[in-house]
Scaffold this motif. Structure first.
Motif, mmCIF file in Angstrom:
data_model
loop_
_atom_site.group_PDB
_atom_site.id
_atom_site.type_symbol
_atom_site.label_atom_id
_atom_site.label_comp_id
_atom_site.label_asym_id
_atom_site.label_seq_id
_atom_site.Cartn_x
_atom_site.Cartn_y
_atom_site.Cartn_z
ATOM 1 N N GLY A 174 0.768 -1.097 -0.108
ATOM 2 C CA GLY A 174 -0.277 0.047 0.106
ATOM 3 C C GLY A 174 0.684 1.188 0.165
ATOM 4 N N LEU A 175 0.474 2.161 0.680
ATOM 5 C CA LEU A 175 1.135 3.654 0.649
ATOM 6 C C LEU A 175 2.485 3.202 1.368
ATOM 7 N N GLY A 176 2.726 2.386 2.333
ATOM 8 C CA GLY A 176 3.788 1.930 2.938
ATOM 9 C C GLY A 176 4.912 1.903 1.871
ATOM 10 N N ASN A 177 4.458 0.907 1.035
ATOM 11 C CA ASN A 177 5.609 0.485 -0.048
ATOM 12 C C ASN A 177 5.871 1.585 -1.094
ATOM 13 N N LEU A 178 4.719 2.235 -1.770
ATOM 14 C CA LEU A 178 4.867 3.238 -2.597
ATOM 15 C C LEU A 178 5.284 4.745 -2.308
ATOM 16 N N TRP A 179 4.650 5.212 -0.986
ATOM 17 C CA TRP A 179 4.936 6.501 -0.727
ATOM 18 C C TRP A 179 5.861 6.660 0.308
ATOM 19 N N LYS A 180 5.750 5.600 1.357
ATOM 20 C CA LYS A 180 6.491 6.039 2.642
ATOM 21 C C LYS A 180 7.907 5.500 2.641
ATOM 22 N N PHE A 181 8.154 4.198 1.861
ATOM 23 C CA PHE A 181 9.344 3.730 2.016
ATOM 24 C C PHE A 181 10.527 4.274 1.169
ATOM 25 N N PRO A 182 10.140 4.727 0.036
ATOM 26 C CA PRO A 182 11.022 5.483 -0.503
ATOM 27 C C PRO A 182 11.538 6.994 0.102
ATOM 28 N N TYR A 183 10.390 7.701 0.792
ATOM 29 C CA TYR A 183 10.953 8.884 1.398
ATOM 30 C C TYR A 183 11.674 8.732 2.665
ATOM 31 N N ILE A 184 11.201 7.595 3.505
ATOM 32 C CA ILE A 184 11.988 7.488 4.736
ATOM 33 C C ILE A 184 13.458 6.995 4.405
ATOM 34 N N LEU A 185 13.426 6.209 3.178
ATOM 35 C CA LEU A 185 14.860 5.460 2.761
ATOM 36 C C LEU A 185 15.602 7.099 2.503
ATOM 37 N N GLY A 186 15.053 7.856 1.732
ATOM 38 C CA GLY A 186 15.712 8.938 1.174
ATOM 39 C C GLY A 186 16.114 9.903 2.546
ATOM 40 N N GLU A 187 15.314 9.987 3.371
ATOM 41 C CA GLU A 187 15.846 10.819 4.546
ATOM 42 C C GLU A 187 16.556 10.137 5.457
ATOM 43 N N ASN A 188 16.870 8.894 5.239
ATOM 44 C CA ASN A 188 17.692 8.373 6.299
ATOM 45 C C ASN A 188 18.825 7.946 5.730
ATOM 46 N N GLY A 189 19.161 8.220 4.677
ATOM 47 C CA GLY A 189 20.726 7.992 3.934
ATOM 48 C C GLY A 189 20.533 6.696 2.929
ATOM 49 N N GLY A 190 19.692 6.087 2.553
ATOM 50 C CA GLY A 190 19.725 4.902 1.523
ATOM 51 C C GLY A 190 20.283 3.776 2.086
ATOM 52 N N ALA A 191 21.121 3.165 1.632
ATOM 53 C CA ALA A 191 21.719 1.672 1.838
ATOM 54 C C ALA A 191 21.795 1.128 3.227
ATOM 55 N N ALA A 192 22.189 2.162 3.854
ATOM 56 C CA ALA A 192 22.541 1.560 5.752
ATOM 57 C C ALA A 192 21.067 1.309 6.240
ATOM 58 N N PHE A 193 20.119 2.135 5.798
ATOM 59 C CA PHE A 193 19.009 2.146 6.250
ATOM 60 C C PHE A 193 17.962 0.754 5.879
ATOM 61 N N LEU A 194 18.427 0.637 4.401
ATOM 62 C CA LEU A 194 17.735 -0.434 3.728
ATOM 63 C C LEU A 194 18.391 -1.755 4.744
ATOM 64 N N VAL A 195 19.615 -1.783 4.919
ATOM 65 C CA VAL A 195 20.081 -2.883 5.296
ATOM 66 C C VAL A 195 19.315 -3.132 6.795
ATOM 67 N N LEU A 196 19.198 -2.191 7.600
ATOM 68 C CA LEU A 196 18.553 -2.381 8.938
ATOM 69 C C LEU A 196 17.041 -2.659 8.671
ATOM 70 N N TYR A 197 16.471 -2.192 7.597
ATOM 71 C CA TYR A 197 14.986 -2.718 7.529
ATOM 72 C C TYR A 197 14.944 -4.162 7.121
ATOM 73 N N LEU A 198 15.880 -4.417 6.188
ATOM 74 C CA LEU A 198 15.752 -5.771 5.850
ATOM 75 C C LEU A 198 15.781 -6.840 7.039
ATOM 76 N N PHE A 199 16.743 -6.426 7.874
ATOM 77 C CA PHE A 199 17.167 -7.145 9.169
ATOM 78 C C PHE A 199 15.953 -7.294 9.882
ATOM 79 N N CYS A 200 15.281 -6.127 10.189
ATOM 80 C CA CYS A 200 13.944 -6.105 10.740
ATOM 81 C C CYS A 200 13.042 -7.037 10.258
ATOM 82 N N ILE A 201 12.868 -7.030 8.969
ATOM 83 C CA ILE A 201 11.698 -7.979 8.164
ATOM 84 C C ILE A 201 12.196 -9.255 8.466
ATOM 85 N N VAL A 202 13.406 -9.717 8.349
ATOM 86 C CA VAL A 202 13.703 -11.158 8.593
ATOM 87 C C VAL A 202 13.520 -11.533 9.855
#
Ligand code: PHE
Length: 483
Positions: free
Chosen positions: A45-73
């Motif tokens: 939903g909006l979490g994927n299309l709207w929110k995820f890109p902008y919080i990724l952008g605000e939190n510096g990209g790759a480092a944030f992505l790793v953390l996020y994937l870690f939390c998902i798994v």
């Protein structure tokens, strides 16, 4: 006959219209695919299309992505299994389900508070979710009129800014979205919309793939990939830990009962592990593709920035659409799909409360739907005003909307998740849990159980402690690493 009510209510989850079977004593979905589609409809939903890109952008990209994937798994997937397990074992609405299973394992009936907190969290989330979904409705109206044709980044920013400045526009579309959601939940939309969504959700995926190909050739794909995947740990901040952690719950619709409610209809023999993995993979892929596309566009245009905040999706994509042949049609279809993805999530925010009021207090479905959405609508006005009249009223630099988002996504959903993990990992009888997983591989059963018992709650508690310590100004990491 509570299950008759439930049958009706589940049919109104329009993804599922007409695909129930009631061969056994309790109606269940005919195949696990239907469940996966339903849960993915809630998750994507909006979490994927709207929110995820902008919080990724605000939190510096790759480092944030790793953390996020870690939390998902390590947290998201196990908690999703726990939610489905509770729902399927009890086969009733989230609050009744928790009460029933607490009873079965001779636990306190106060565990039902966990479900009540979920209903409250759903109300708060729906209030701002509907306002943002309203943005996509407004964008449909602009797109249909060719408003994005050959638009520059600067002009795109102005379209977005003008929308935010107009309370009337925001309230109007927020009301329209809430009205559509309440009609869908209230009426129990069967075949019509159910079939439509079966086509429209895959269309959204195809459209995203099309955009991915476009961004490969026309956008700055290379810079986007570097931003997303070149990991630099120094970019992590405490704030980003909290945001990534909360978003794992938000994006998978966890911690408030939505997935638990769906779990009540999962066929007995479906292995929970595999089902959950499918939903998590679909959800993560959609978010990743949306991120890659949006950043490819952002880095290809001066005037767009990765840290544009909540306007990122709405400012960047029109610029890409505007330059394409057939821009009016493409932009219109895209924002229609965004609105539909938001609708299938909004329904799952409303349904647990409506079903609970209906089954436990005999509140007619329409009464529950109208009451719940009226409350969410009124609260949504606070979010509307946060982008204009109230933008100057901040507490610690955060507006009303920022606080609502922070309290629900970063605190209430993870707290709900922690309660669910403790309930299943520590309080329910081990034999019941293992039996309910319905996996045939005993090694896998034990692994899932151990993760649910030791890994997820420990990480959840650990992150909460670190975040709280950080808020009170106590840098635990610095203390621990000091020699
Ligand atoms: N998962 C939905 C999204 O990503 C939002 C949602 C959160 C839905 C919590 C239900 C419960 O947009």
């Amino acid at each position: 006959m509570p299950f008759l009510g439930r049958l009706k209510s589940v049919q109104c989850w329009f993804l599922l219209g007409g695909i129930m079977s009631s061969v056994s004593s309790h109606p269940t979905w005919r195949s696990r695919w239907v469940f996966i589609m339903a849960a993915a409809g809630s998750a994507v939903g909006l979490g994927n299309l709207w929110k995820f890109p902008y919080i990724l952008g605000e939190n510096g990209g790759a480092a944030f992505l790793v953390l996020y994937l870690f939390c998902i798994v390590l947290v998201g997937i196990p908690v999703m299994m726990a939610e489905i397990l509770i729902g399927r074992r009890a086969r009733s609405n989230p609050i009744a389900a928790v009460t029933r299973l607490a009873n079965e394992s001779q636990l306190s009936k106060h565990w039902s508070l966990m479900g009540i907190m979920g209903v409250f969290t759903g109300l708060l989330i729906l209030s701002f979710y509907s306002v943002i979904a309203g943005w996509s409705l407004h964008y449909i109206s602009v797109a249909v009129q060719g408003g994005f044709t050959s638009i520059s980044p600067d002009e795109s920013g102005k379209v977005f800014g003008a929308m935010l400045a107009s309370k009337g526009t925001l309230i109007g579309w927020h009301s329209v979205f809430m009205l559509i959601s309440l009609l869908v939940v209230g009426f129990g939309v069967e075949k019509g919309l159910g079939n439509a969504v079966k086509v429209l959700m895959p269309l959204l995926f195809f459209m995203l793939i099309g955009l991915l190909i476009y961004s490969f050739f026309e956008g700055n794909f290379h810079a986007s990939m570097a931003f997303l995947f070149e990991f630099d740990i120094s970019e992590l901040t405490w704030n980003s830990v909290g945001v990534a952690f909360g978003h794992a719950f938000f994006t998978l619709s966890l911690g408030m009962g939505a997935i638990m409610a769906y779990g009540a209809y999962l066929p007995e023999k479906a292995p929970i592990g595999r089902v959950v993995l499918s939903v998590a993979i679909i959800d993560t892929l959609v978010a990743l593709v949306a991120g890659i596309v949006i950043f490819s566009i952002v880095f290809a245009h001066e005037g767009l920035s990765a840290s544009d905040g909540p306007g990122l999706l709405f400012q960047s994509l029109p610029v890409a659409f505007g330059g394409m042949p057939g821009s009016t049609v493409i932009a219109t279809v895209f924002f229609v799909l965004v609105a539909i993805a938001a609708l299938s999530s909004a329904i799952s925010l409303m349904e647990p409360a409506v079903a609970w009021l209906n089954e436990s207090f005999n509140v007619p479905r329409w009464g529950g739907v109208l009451g719940f959405s009226a409350l969410a609508w009124a609260l949504g006005l606070g979010t509307v005003l946060s982008f204009n009249d109230w933008s100057k009223y901040t507490l610690y630099d955060k507006t009303f909307f920022d606080w609502l988002d922070l309290i629900t996504t970063n605190i209430l959903l993870p707290l709900g998740g922690l309660a669910i993990a403790i309930f299943v990992g520590w309080r329910m009888k081990e034999a019941y849990v293992k039996d309910s997983l319905n996996q045939d591989n005993p090694v896998l059963i034990n692994l899932i159980w151990l993760i649910l018992r030791y890994v997820s709650p420990v990480i959840l508690l650990g992150i909460f402690t670190l975040l709280i310590a950080n808020v009170v100004g106590f840098d635990l990491i610095a203390l621990m690493t000091k020699d």
